[in-house]
Each structure stands twice: as structure tokens, then as C-alpha cells.
Design a protein around this motif. Structure first.
Motif: not given
Length: 284
Positions: A48-74
Motif C-alpha cells: 500500500a502506498a506510504g512513507r518509509v520509516a524504520g530502515m535502520d531498524i531493519v538493518r540492525r535487527t538482522f545484524a543482531l542475529l547474524d552479521e553476515r546478513v546484508s540489507v540493501t535499502a532501495h
């Protein structure tokens, strides 16, 4: 420009959320069905159309689980996106990606919803020179994140807690023995750096506040547009004027047109529906 979200601020919140999800036994489903060597790629698709907020949270969530996970924000925070847009791609060890999926999605969807609705409110108020502010009606433990999302939406932050601003409300006035007693004690007690706002719900109360000359701002509570217009005229620029109570997106423009400096909206953080975002996987 919104304030930064630092890892030391995010980590306690995200670790609490991950512990809540993983408990003592971990991710039983993923650990039982996915091999340690498996890898996966997931796309965060906005439905649904909207404004993005929380991309750093996505990055950090996966980094806390495994630093080998990469997140690319478009699309970074503050971007307005159409339905069907892929806002980020996550790639790495499949177990970590699957385990972190729900925490990352929950927070991204909630903060994006707050930013989206705030942006809608700002668009309605801005033509009248009126600002949009949030309140303390936030999810316990998530206030900092939710107020960040309001800022991403173009809104301003009201006080973060009871310790960073004075707002004398109706119950304070009752217990203190009247508006004069409440304002006088507050001004005598506080240092010169602390501003005082007082809530009124009638024009007579407003007149009393103006006569005392001790407040910096006034909260005009549950007043219709005609009364608000009268209140703004009486204040005549001497105080910051804030309107609140019973205001929705449907009547916001009418309230903003009365000349108030800002409108505070509790629904920005207490009742917005999550923005519809999904994480669609593909095996590598």
C-alpha cells in the motif's frame, strides 16, 4: 532532516523484541526445517502506498542475529513509495533472515504507518502555517521510535516524557486548587530554561491564563473552529497556541485555518493501522 537512530538506542529495544519472539528454545520451526548452510534473499515489498520509516531498524535487527546478513535499502526513511515497491532487499544465512523477519516487519510497518499518516496531516495543516505534533499516547517502550516516525512524516515532537517539559492539565489544576495556584507554583519552582504550557477548555480559563502572564504556551482543548478563532485572537501572539481534542483528518484543515500555531494528534501514534508490507523470499 530527522534525528539519527543510533545502535545503542536501538539495540535494547530490538533485543527485547527478539527475546520475546525466540524465548528459551529459539526458532523451532526454522531450526527444524532449514539447514545451517542454506542462504536466502527476501524483498520487503510495500503493498500500500506510504512513507518509509524504520530502515535502520531493519538493518540492525538482522545484524543482531547474524552479521553476515546484508540489507540493501532501495528507499530510505522519508521516501514516499507506491504500492508494489520493493523498499529493501535482505540476503544472507536463511536461518537468520527467517528468524528476524517478524520483528523487522512489525516495526517497519508500524513506523511507516505513523510517518504516512503524519505526512497526510502535515499536508492538510501546512497551507495555514500550522504545525503537526504528536503526544505521549505512544506504545510503552517504543516512544522514541514512534516519535522518530512522526518526525520522518514531517511532524514535530511534543515532549518525550514528564521530565522534559511542563504541561499543566485540567487534573493538575483541580489538585493544585486553581489555574493561578498551579501556574504560580510552577513558575516559582522551575528554572529559566523550562517552558510552561497550560491546558484550558473555556475562553474564561484562557483569559485567566493571559491575565497571569506566567505561561509560555496554551493548549486549547476540545474547542470548535469558531471558539479557536476567538481564542487565537485573544492570545494575539503572546503565547504559542496548540489545539487538541476531537481532531481528525476530516476536520484538521478547518482547525488549522483558525490560526493556531500547532495541532497535536494522539492518533498518530496510538491507533494508526500498520502499513501493509510483506517480505517475499527466494532461495539462493
Amino acid at each position: 532532516m530527522t534525528r539519527a537512530l543510533y545502535d545503542f538506542q536501538l539495540d535494547p529495544l530490538l533485543l527485547t523484541a527478539l527475546r520475546e519472539d525466540l524465548g528459551q528454545a529459539g526458532d523451532l520451526t526454522t531450526d527444524a526445517t532449514v539447514r545451517p548452510e542454506d542462504r536466502a534473499r527476501g524483498r520487503f515489498n510495500v503493498r500500500a502506498a506510504g512513507r518509509v520509516a524504520g530502515m535502520d531498524i531493519v538493518r540492525r535487527t538482522f545484524a543482531l542475529l547474524d552479521e553476515r546478513v546484508s540489507v540493501t535499502a532501495h528507499h530510505e526513511d522519508g521516501a514516499d513509495v507506491a504500492a508494489g515497491t520493493c523498499v529493501a532487499t535482505v540476503e544472507g544465512p536463511a536461518r537468520a533472515v527467517l528468524t528476524g523477519e517478524r520483528v523487522a516487519l512489525n516495526l517497519l510497518a508500524r513506523l511507516s504507518a505513523i510517518a504516512t499518516v503524519t505526512a497526510q496531516a502535515v499536508a492538510l495543516a501546512a497551507p495555514h502555517g500550522c504545525h503537526i505534533a504528536c503526544t505521549r499516547k505512544t506504545t510503552p517502550g517504543l516512544r522514541g521510535l514512534e516519535k522518530y516516525a512522526v518526525a520522518v512524516g514531517g511532524g514535530t515532537n511534543h515532549r518525550f516524557g514528564l521530565n522534559d517539559g511542563v504541561l499543566i492539565k485540567d487534573n493538575h489544576i483541580v489538585v493544585a486548587g486553581g489555574v493561578e495556584a498551579a501556574l504560580t507554583r510552577a513558575r516559582q519552582t522551575l528554572g529559566h530554561m523550562v517552558k510552561i504550557e497550560v491546558e484550558v477548555d473555556t475562553l474564561d480559563q484562557l483569559d485567566a491564563v493571559l491575565a497571569l502572564g506566567l505561561a509560555d504556551a496554551v493548549l486549547l482543548d476540545n474547542m470548535g473552529p469558531d471558539v479557536l478563532r476567538d481564542a487565537v485572537a485573544r492570545v494575539d501572539g503572546r503565547l504559542t497556541t496548540e489545539a487538541s481534542g476531537g481532531i481528525t483528518l476530516a476536520n484538521l484543515a478547518d482547525v488549522a485555518a483558525t490560526g493556531v500555531n500547532l495541532v497535536s494528534l494522539g492518533f498518530l501514534t496510538h491507533s494508526v493501522p500498520a502499513l501493509d508490507i510483506g517480505l517475499d523470499f527466494e532461495v539462493l
